[in-house]
Write a protein that holds these residues in place. Structure first.
Motif, PDB file in Angstrom:
ATOM      1  N   ALA A  60      74.667  40.452 -12.121  1.00  0.00           N
ATOM      2  CA  ALA A  60      75.909  40.245 -12.872  1.00  0.00           C
ATOM      3  C   ALA A  60      75.654  40.296 -14.374  1.00  0.00           C
ATOM      4  CB  ALA A  60      76.551  38.913 -12.480  1.00  0.00           C
ATOM      5  N   ASP A  61      74.569  39.668 -14.810  1.00  0.00           N
ATOM      6  CA  ASP A  61      74.247  39.655 -16.241  1.00  0.00           C
ATOM      7  C   ASP A  61      73.880  41.040 -16.765  1.00  0.00           C
ATOM      8  OD1 ASP A  61      74.739  36.965 -16.440  1.00  0.00           O
ATOM      9  OD2 ASP A  61      72.639  36.363 -16.475  1.00  0.00           O
ATOM     10  N   LEU A  62      73.402  41.909 -15.886  1.00  0.00           N
ATOM     11  CA  LEU A  62      72.964  43.240 -16.306  1.00  0.00           C
ATOM     12  C   LEU A  62      73.941  44.357 -15.924  1.00  0.00           C
ATOM     13  CD1 LEU A  62      69.167  42.876 -15.465  1.00  0.00           C
ATOM     14  CD2 LEU A  62      70.159  43.212 -17.744  1.00  0.00           C
ATOM     15  N   THR A  63      75.147  44.015 -15.488  1.00  0.00           N
ATOM     16  CA  THR A  63      76.106  45.026 -15.021  1.00  0.00           C
ATOM     17  C   THR A  63      76.421  46.083 -16.076  1.00  0.00           C
ATOM     18  OG1 THR A  63      77.110  43.528 -13.429  1.00  0.00           O
ATOM     19  CG2 THR A  63      78.440  45.388 -14.113  1.00  0.00           C
ATOM     20  N   ALA A  64      76.779  45.657 -17.277  1.00  0.00           N
ATOM     21  CA  ALA A  64      77.140  46.626 -18.327  1.00  0.00           C
ATOM     22  C   ALA A  64      75.952  47.513 -18.679  1.00  0.00           C
ATOM     23  CB  ALA A  64      77.649  45.905 -19.569  1.00  0.00           C
ATOM     24  N   TRP A  65      74.769  46.932 -18.765  1.00  0.00           N
ATOM     25  CA  TRP A  65      73.557  47.707 -19.068  1.00  0.00           C
ATOM     26  C   TRP A  65      73.274  48.717 -17.955  1.00  0.00           C
ATOM     27  CZ3 TRP A  65      68.783  48.193 -16.667  1.00  0.00           C
ATOM     28  CH2 TRP A  65      67.792  48.832 -17.417  1.00  0.00           C
ATOM     29  N   LYS A  66      73.399  48.260 -16.700  1.00  0.00           N
ATOM     30  CA  LYS A  66      73.170  49.152 -15.559  1.00  0.00           C
ATOM     31  C   LYS A  66      74.151  50.315 -15.579  1.00  0.00           C
ATOM     32  CE  LYS A  66      75.127  49.093 -11.741  1.00  0.00           C
ATOM     33  NZ  LYS A  66      75.824  48.951 -10.500  1.00  0.00           N
ATOM     34  N   ASP A  67      75.412  50.041 -15.856  1.00  0.00           N
ATOM     35  CA  ASP A  67      76.428  51.098 -15.897  1.00  0.00           C
ATOM     36  C   ASP A  67      76.070  52.167 -16.929  1.00  0.00           C
ATOM     37  OD1 ASP A  67      77.781  49.754 -13.906  1.00  0.00           O
ATOM     38  OD2 ASP A  67      79.276  48.885 -15.257  1.00  0.00           O
ATOM     39  N   LYS A  68      75.555  51.745 -18.085  1.00  0.00           N
ATOM     40  CA  LYS A  68      75.121  52.709 -19.108  1.00  0.00           C
ATOM     41  C   LYS A  68      73.950  53.547 -18.611  1.00  0.00           C
ATOM     42  CE  LYS A  68      76.480  49.934 -23.087  1.00  0.00           C
ATOM     43  NZ  LYS A  68      76.011  49.121 -24.212  1.00  0.00           N
TER      44      LYS A  68
END
Length: 156
Positions: A60-68
């Motif tokens: 959850a904490d890394l969702t935005a980073w993963k999406d990039k």
């Protein structure tokens, strides 16, 4: 000259890895036990539950980073360009650190009240900084993966 020493080993338990979502690596209960010094008094089921929660929090904490990263064409964490140490991407090492530390914090918090005597209560109070340290290590690993600053400073 000293004779051979006695080394007590925990019995080998078959603990299947936890399958993660497609981008993130599977998590090994056996590796977590060894790295975080979690003994056999914690059952596989309880460790698995704590690790599942650690995976949920970390992902959850890394969702935005993963999406990039996925938009950049990287299909797994191992595919994201990163320095390798001992043949392993530092991102994989940091990801495991985050998950393991979240899990250890949860286990420590859950089992600190196991001994309800006064002495046990005193020991439980002493575990609070340790629980915070586990969470801090998890958050620092997440920040390092995502490239965010390690500290936040607010003026009051």
């Amino acid at each position: 000259m000293a004779g051979p020493g006695f080394v007590a080993n925990s019995p080998s338990i078959e603990e299947p890895d936890i399958a993660n979502s497609a981008f993130w690596p599977a998590i090994s209960l056996t590796d977590c036990r060894a790295v975080m010094r979690i003994g056999s008094e914690i059952t596989s089921e309880r460790l698995r539950e704590a690790l599942l929660n650690g995976i949920i929090d970390t992902n959850a904490d890394l969702t935005a980073w993963k999406d990039k990263q996925v938009l950049a064409g990287h299909t797994t964490l191992a595919d994201v360009p990163a320095e390798a140490i001992d043949g392993d991407s530092i991102n994989l090492t940091l990801y495991r650190r985050a998950v393991y530390n979240f899990a250890k914090a949860e286990l420590t918090e859950r089992y600190r009240d196991y001994d309800s005597t006064l002495q046990g209560g005193d020991r439980a109070d002493n575990l609070d900084p340790t629980i915070d340290q586990y969470r801090r290590q998890a958050i620092l690993a997440i920040r390092q993966i995502s490239g965010r600053q390690r500290t936040t400073v607010e003026l009051i």
